[in-house]
Motif scaffolding. Structure first.
Motif, short mmCIF file in Angstrom:
data_model
loop_
_atom_site.label_atom_id
_atom_site.label_comp_id
_atom_site.label_asym_id
_atom_site.label_seq_id
_atom_site.Cartn_x
_atom_site.Cartn_y
_atom_site.Cartn_z
N ALA A 99 0.81 -1.21 0.00
CA ALA A 99 0.00 0.00 0.00
C ALA A 99 0.85 1.26 0.00
O ALA A 99 0.42 2.31 -0.50
N ASP A 100 2.06 1.19 0.56
CA ASP A 100 2.91 2.38 0.61
C ASP A 100 3.87 2.49 -0.57
O ASP A 100 4.66 3.43 -0.65
N ALA A 101 3.80 1.54 -1.51
CA ALA A 101 4.62 1.62 -2.72
C ALA A 101 4.03 2.66 -3.67
O ALA A 101 2.86 3.02 -3.58
N GLU A 102 4.85 3.14 -4.60
CA GLU A 102 4.37 4.15 -5.55
C GLU A 102 3.21 3.58 -6.38
O GLU A 102 3.27 2.45 -6.86
N PRO A 103 2.14 4.36 -6.57
CA PRO A 103 0.96 3.86 -7.28
C PRO A 103 1.19 3.81 -8.80
O PRO A 103 1.71 4.76 -9.39
N LEU A 104 0.78 2.70 -9.38
CA LEU A 104 0.87 2.51 -10.83
C LEU A 104 -0.50 2.07 -11.34
O LEU A 104 -1.00 1.00 -10.97
N LEU A 105 -1.10 2.91 -12.16
CA LEU A 105 -2.41 2.66 -12.75
C LEU A 105 -2.22 2.04 -14.12
O LEU A 105 -1.56 2.62 -14.99
N LEU A 106 -2.77 0.84 -14.34
CA LEU A 106 -2.66 0.15 -15.62
C LEU A 106 -3.99 0.23 -16.35
O LEU A 106 -5.04 -0.11 -15.77
N ILE A 107 -3.96 0.65 -17.61
CA ILE A 107 -5.18 0.89 -18.38
C ILE A 107 -5.15 0.05 -19.65
O ILE A 107 -4.27 0.23 -20.50
N HIS A 108 -6.10 -0.86 -19.79
CA HIS A 108 -6.10 -1.85 -20.87
C HIS A 108 -6.65 -1.29 -22.18
O HIS A 108 -7.11 -0.15 -22.26
N GLY A 109 -6.65 -2.14 -23.21
CA GLY A 109 -7.08 -1.74 -24.53
C GLY A 109 -8.37 -2.39 -24.99
O GLY A 109 -9.04 -3.11 -24.25
N PHE A 110 -8.73 -2.12 -26.23
CA PHE A 110 -9.92 -2.66 -26.90
C PHE A 110 -9.49 -3.87 -27.75
O PHE A 110 -8.48 -3.78 -28.45
N PRO A 111 -10.25 -4.96 -27.74
CA PRO A 111 -11.53 -5.20 -27.06
C PRO A 111 -11.37 -6.06 -25.81
O PRO A 111 -12.31 -6.76 -25.43
N THR A 112 -10.21 -6.05 -25.20
CA THR A 112 -9.91 -7.01 -24.15
C THR A 112 -10.14 -6.43 -22.76
O THR A 112 -11.16 -5.80 -22.53
N ALA A 113 -9.21 -6.62 -21.80
CA ALA A 113 -9.49 -6.25 -20.43
C ALA A 113 -8.19 -6.22 -19.64
O ALA A 113 -7.11 -6.45 -20.19
N SER A 114 -8.28 -6.00 -18.34
CA SER A 114 -7.09 -5.85 -17.52
C SER A 114 -6.26 -7.13 -17.40
O SER A 114 -5.09 -7.07 -17.01
#
Length: 303
Positions: free
Chosen positions: A34-49
């Motif tokens: 929880a205290d590690a640097e936040p990394l937001l991963l954003i997927h593509g079309f037409p699939t998912a995370s």
């Protein structure tokens, strides 16, 4: 396809959590300290995370990972009749960050459709609506003039779009992936089965023609997004599969024309899904980027 083992789809699904966005259930995933640097991963079309499953454990060893299946994708709600929008998907990312209590400047790793969402987040960063620490793009249509959609995408956008979506099949998915992946990094049958499950889940074929409206929306937002990328001090890198016919080396050439001191990496022989085709290379280039002095400084100084 890769030396990194990844996560089985059933196990991935079981690790998901649920939140509500615009009255719809959204599945999301967290990993890392929880205290590690936040990394937001954003997927593509037409699939998912699940696209990130080969990078998930290695990245979770260093960062706090945050990802969701966007509205209309994967295990999230796929409301029929909805006017899907990249701007709304950016809203979703901000709601997700609030849901998990993340208030620090966030790093972003995006792919394909997710690249456009990330571009919107960069514009919002400039407007003071959120704080980004860095952004890395994998193959995606950063510039409409270099985006070469596959045939089924063009058909989905046309008057027969609803029918084309309903007629989309596991066999047609395999045919499309065979064209957009590298010649020596083709998807296995098991991977194609998993990707197909994510697309088909919750009657997903019924909304494909609505999701595809991101292509004209990209054109509408192009000037705003490119201007934001040119103006921002947020460190950016492109890691791109060079032989991708959709957004390969030709897109990177345009990026180098438009972005001053462009930081780009071309993965030779790799196609449209580098995180699945060559995750070890993506991981190495991503970690190298994050260790650059400017990326570290931006994270510390909030850019």
């Amino acid at each position: 396809m890769s030396e990194l083992p990844g996560i089985d789809l059933q196990h991935w699904q079981a690790q998901g959590r649920t939140m509500t966005f615009a009255g719809q259930p959204i599945r999301y995933w967290l990993a890392g300290a929880a205290d590690a640097e936040p990394l937001l991963l954003i997927h593509g079309f037409p699939t998912a995370s699940w696209d990130w499953h080969r990078l998930w454990a290695p990245l979770a060893g260093r960062y706090r990972l945050i990802a969701c299946d966007m509205l209309g994708f994967g295990y999230s709600a796929k409301p029929r009749g909805h006017a899907y929008s990249l701007l709304e998907q950016a809203d979703l990312q901000q709601v997700l960050l609030a849901q998990v209590g993340e208030q620090r400047p966030v790093h972003v790793l995006a792919h394909d459709y997710g690249d456009s969402v990330a571009q919107e987040l960069i514009a919002r960063h400039l407007e003071g609506r959120l704080q980004l620490a860095s952004c890395v793009f994998l193959n995606g249509g950063l510039f409409p003039e270099t985006h070469h959609p596959v045939r089924v995408q063009k058909l989905l956008l046309g008057p027969l779009g609803p029918l084309i979506g309903r007629l989309f099949s596991r066999r047609k998915l395999a045919q499309s992936f065979a064209r957009i992946l590298g010649p020596h990094t083709q998807a296995s049958e098991a991977e194609l089965d998993a990707l197909w499950q994510l697309i088909e889940h919750n009657n997903g074929l019924a909304v494909m023609h609505r999701l595809i409206r991101y292509m004209p929306e990209r054109r509408q937002q192009r000037e705003r997004w490119v201007a934001a990328m040119q103006a921002t001090h947020v460190p950016m890198r492109v890691i791109d599969g060079a032989v991708d016919p959709i957004s390969g080396a030709h897109m990177v050439a345009r990026y180098r024309e438009l972005i001053t001191a462009a930081d780009t990496v071309l993965l030779e022989g790799i196609g449209h899904y580098p995180q699945l085709e060559a995750p070890d290379q993506v991981l190495a280039h991503y970690l190298q980027f994050r260790d650059l002095p400017e990326a570290v400084a931006c994270s510390a100084e909030h850019c």
